[in-house]
Design an enzyme around this catalytic site. Structure first.
Site, short mmCIF file in Angstrom:
data_model
loop_
_atom_site.label_atom_id
_atom_site.label_comp_id
_atom_site.label_asym_id
_atom_site.label_seq_id
_atom_site.Cartn_x
_atom_site.Cartn_y
_atom_site.Cartn_z
N ILE A 57 0.84 -1.20 0.00
CA ILE A 57 0.00 0.00 0.00
C ILE A 57 0.88 1.25 0.00
CG2 ILE A 57 -1.78 1.29 1.25
CD1 ILE A 57 -2.57 -1.41 2.55
N CYS A 58 0.54 2.18 -0.89
CA CYS A 58 1.26 3.45 -0.95
C CYS A 58 0.33 4.55 -0.46
CB CYS A 58 1.72 3.75 -2.37
SG CYS A 58 2.57 5.34 -2.53
N VAL A 59 0.68 5.14 0.67
CA VAL A 59 -0.10 6.25 1.22
C VAL A 59 0.87 7.14 1.98
CG1 VAL A 59 -0.69 4.96 3.31
CG2 VAL A 59 -2.13 6.87 2.58
#
Length: 218
Positions: free
Chosen positions: A112-114
């Site tokens: 996940i990229c956040v």
């Protein structure tokens, strides 16, 4: 025995066990902090998020997140995993979707990229904030930091196609089977229910196969 005493005993037992587990790089203070936060989320669950505690390894945190209503992920149940590194909480944990999902900010391996887990990370944010951020990401994806370029491009240029693809992935990989809590018996109604359920399962299996074929053609 009070719940606080019981939980403190759990912490003490875990700290003893952690001497031979893969959490020896985490300080006892960090372990206590993480376990207390997770216990708090068990006692007071977050809306649409169910935490799952791994008693053998506090660095392995998993949760089930319900797909928010009004999104292509509605009706799905997504398993996510947080892995705490030796520098936690100074460094953010890594986050992954274990359940397959079509989303701009989720890579093929589930990473996940956040921003919360990168440049915006602060040591005092905690596990609760991370899980809420991931749930919000299902509501408002960020195509500017896409790990899945195809999903990001579809989101910006052809939302209907993006939504259809995301819904199909949700229906195939994130649907939950309805629990059957009724007791089994040999009566005619029970046998009829079993036959009906078997037919429904076959229809569902056939439908999923058809959707998988459609996904391959997209």
């Amino acid at each position: 025995m009070s719940s606080s005493f019981f939980f403190q005993t759990q912490i003490d037992n875990f700290l003893l066990f952690s001497q031979i587990s893969n959490v020896e790089n985490l300080s006892p203070q960090t372990i206590r902090q993480v376990m207390k936060e997770m216990q708090s989320m068990v006692e007071t669950p977050l809306e649409g998020i169910k935490i799952q505690i791994n008693d053998a390894d506090v660095t392995d945190i998993q949760a089930l997140i319900e797909g928010p209503a009004g999104t292509p992920y509605a009706g799905g149940l997504f398993r996510v995993k947080l892995t705490l590194g030796k520098d936690f909480p100074q460094a953010p944990p890594k986050a992954f979707f274990i359940t397959k999902i079509f989303h701009p900010n989720v890579a093929a391996n589930g990473e996940i990229c956040v921003n919360t887990l990168k440049k915006d990370w602060k040591p005092d944010l905690g596990i609760k904030h991370i899980l809420l951020t991931i749930k919000c990401l299902l509501i408002v994806p960020n195509p500017e930091s896409a790990l899945n370029e195809e999903a990001g491009k579809l989101l910006l240029e052809r939302y209907d196609d993006y939504s259809q693809r995301a819904k199909m992935m949700t229906e195939i990989h994130a649907q939950t089977a309805k629990s059957t809590d009724a007791k089994d018996d040999d009566g005619p109604s029970s046998k009829k229910h079993a036959v009906d359920k078997k037919l429904q399962d076959k229809k569902k299996e056939k439908l999923i196969k058809e959707k998988k074929r459609m996904l391959k053609r997209l």
